[in-house]
Write a protein that holds these residues in place. Sequence first.
Motif, mmCIF file in Angstrom:
data_model
loop_
_atom_site.group_PDB
_atom_site.id
_atom_site.type_symbol
_atom_site.label_atom_id
_atom_site.label_comp_id
_atom_site.label_asym_id
_atom_site.label_seq_id
_atom_site.Cartn_x
_atom_site.Cartn_y
_atom_site.Cartn_z
ATOM 1 N N TRP A 97 -0.254 15.874 -8.937
ATOM 2 C CA TRP A 97 -0.878 14.410 -9.134
ATOM 3 C C TRP A 97 -0.229 13.781 -10.074
ATOM 4 C CZ3 TRP A 97 -4.401 12.659 -6.335
ATOM 5 C CH2 TRP A 97 -5.067 13.484 -5.473
ATOM 6 N N ALA A 98 0.881 14.338 -10.751
ATOM 7 C CA ALA A 98 1.757 13.523 -11.821
ATOM 8 C C ALA A 98 2.830 12.725 -10.800
ATOM 9 C CB ALA A 98 2.429 14.537 -12.604
ATOM 10 N N VAL A 99 3.210 13.462 -9.859
ATOM 11 C CA VAL A 99 4.029 12.706 -8.736
ATOM 12 C C VAL A 99 3.396 11.429 -8.214
ATOM 13 C CG1 VAL A 99 5.563 12.808 -6.637
ATOM 14 C CG2 VAL A 99 5.536 14.458 -8.369
ATOM 15 N N ILE A 105 3.192 16.553 1.505
ATOM 16 C CA ILE A 105 2.374 15.301 1.862
ATOM 17 C C ILE A 105 3.469 14.233 1.825
ATOM 18 C CG2 ILE A 105 0.647 13.534 1.002
ATOM 19 C CD1 ILE A 105 -0.591 16.210 -0.492
ATOM 20 N N GLY A 106 3.398 13.729 3.135
ATOM 21 C CA GLY A 106 4.368 12.729 3.466
ATOM 22 C C GLY A 106 4.094 11.472 2.642
ATOM 23 N N VAL A 107 4.863 10.325 2.319
ATOM 24 C CA VAL A 107 4.570 9.505 1.690
ATOM 25 C C VAL A 107 5.537 8.167 2.191
ATOM 26 C CG1 VAL A 107 4.240 8.226 -0.741
ATOM 27 C CG2 VAL A 107 4.050 10.778 -0.582
ATOM 28 N N ALA A 108 4.580 7.128 2.263
ATOM 29 C CA ALA A 108 5.468 5.918 2.618
ATOM 30 C C ALA A 108 4.887 4.700 1.949
ATOM 31 C CB ALA A 108 5.175 5.677 4.302
ATOM 32 N N GLY A 109 5.599 3.835 1.344
ATOM 33 C CA GLY A 109 5.256 2.553 0.997
ATOM 34 C C GLY A 109 4.978 1.550 1.958
ATOM 35 N N LEU A 133 0.829 -1.264 -0.033
ATOM 36 C CA LEU A 133 -0.139 -0.008 0.207
ATOM 37 C C LEU A 133 1.063 1.098 0.076
ATOM 38 C CD1 LEU A 133 -0.010 1.158 3.230
ATOM 39 C CD2 LEU A 133 -1.532 -0.496 3.422
ATOM 40 N N LEU A 134 0.195 2.471 -0.113
ATOM 41 C CA LEU A 134 0.941 3.513 -0.048
ATOM 42 C C LEU A 134 0.186 4.530 0.907
ATOM 43 C CD1 LEU A 134 1.757 4.821 -3.876
ATOM 44 C CD2 LEU A 134 3.553 4.323 -2.022
ATOM 45 N N ALA A 135 1.064 5.069 1.871
ATOM 46 C CA ALA A 135 0.303 5.689 2.626
ATOM 47 C C ALA A 135 0.556 7.235 2.565
ATOM 48 C CB ALA A 135 0.584 5.246 4.076
ATOM 49 N N PHE A 136 -0.442 8.236 3.233
ATOM 50 C CA PHE A 136 -0.019 9.591 2.853
ATOM 51 C C PHE A 136 -0.429 10.136 4.327
ATOM 52 C CE2 PHE A 136 -1.346 8.135 -1.116
ATOM 53 C CZ PHE A 136 -0.468 8.241 -1.959
ATOM 54 N N ASP A 137 0.434 11.253 4.650
ATOM 55 C CA ASP A 137 0.525 11.856 5.749
ATOM 56 C C ASP A 137 0.039 13.407 5.286
ATOM 57 O OD1 ASP A 137 0.393 13.101 8.305
ATOM 58 O OD2 ASP A 137 2.462 13.725 8.115
ATOM 59 N N PHE A 138 -1.219 13.824 5.266
ATOM 60 C CA PHE A 138 -1.434 15.078 4.267
ATOM 61 C C PHE A 138 -1.038 16.229 5.250
ATOM 62 C CE2 PHE A 138 -4.519 18.369 4.014
ATOM 63 C CZ PHE A 138 -4.555 18.536 2.500
ATOM 64 N N LEU A 165 4.149 7.610 -8.492
ATOM 65 C CA LEU A 165 4.386 6.600 -7.161
ATOM 66 C C LEU A 165 3.579 5.315 -7.312
ATOM 67 C CD1 LEU A 165 4.612 9.036 -4.083
ATOM 68 C CD2 LEU A 165 6.220 7.291 -4.741
ATOM 69 N N ILE A 166 2.307 5.545 -8.081
ATOM 70 C CA ILE A 166 1.184 4.341 -7.850
ATOM 71 C C ILE A 166 1.896 3.501 -9.250
ATOM 72 C CG2 ILE A 166 -1.078 3.770 -8.827
ATOM 73 C CD1 ILE A 166 -2.115 6.125 -6.963
#
Length: 162
Positions: A61-63, A34-38, A24-29, A67-68
Amino acid sequence: MPDMGTSADGSEVRAKSKTLPERLLAFDFGTKRIGVAGGLALTGTGSPQEPISARDGIPDWAVIDALISDWRPVALLVGNPLNMDGTASEIGHRALKFARRLAARYPALPVYRQDERLTTRAARETLSDVHERRGGRLPSLDSTAACLIVASWFESPNWLRV
């Protein structure tokens, strides 16, 4: 471990539990970053990714698309920044809006939210400890917080979809 129950004949049966998503990909808004962790179910942990720049909470959104494409997650997770008493916070409303945008943009991926109270404080302490031990370049505070959101979700998942 799944809950145990009793069948009609009195024998014990295991209740079916949901299977954790493999990746999963997680986001800390945040409104600026916006933090991101796989996250990987195999380890139950997250690995910090580069945070995403945002303008007033609107990400590049391109980033996220990239990531996805790279991670190929099975689900997405967004931190739910609640107040300490469990009520919705001001930033929580914006985080929910971000989660809903993720769900609309990537309809094939379930989007979940996870309580993230105190993750930023815990991330700050974690990074401080790591810096004292190793020094050098550290992951971002925001993406470290996203890692903690991943770990807490794998430990106690909130299956309520956005």
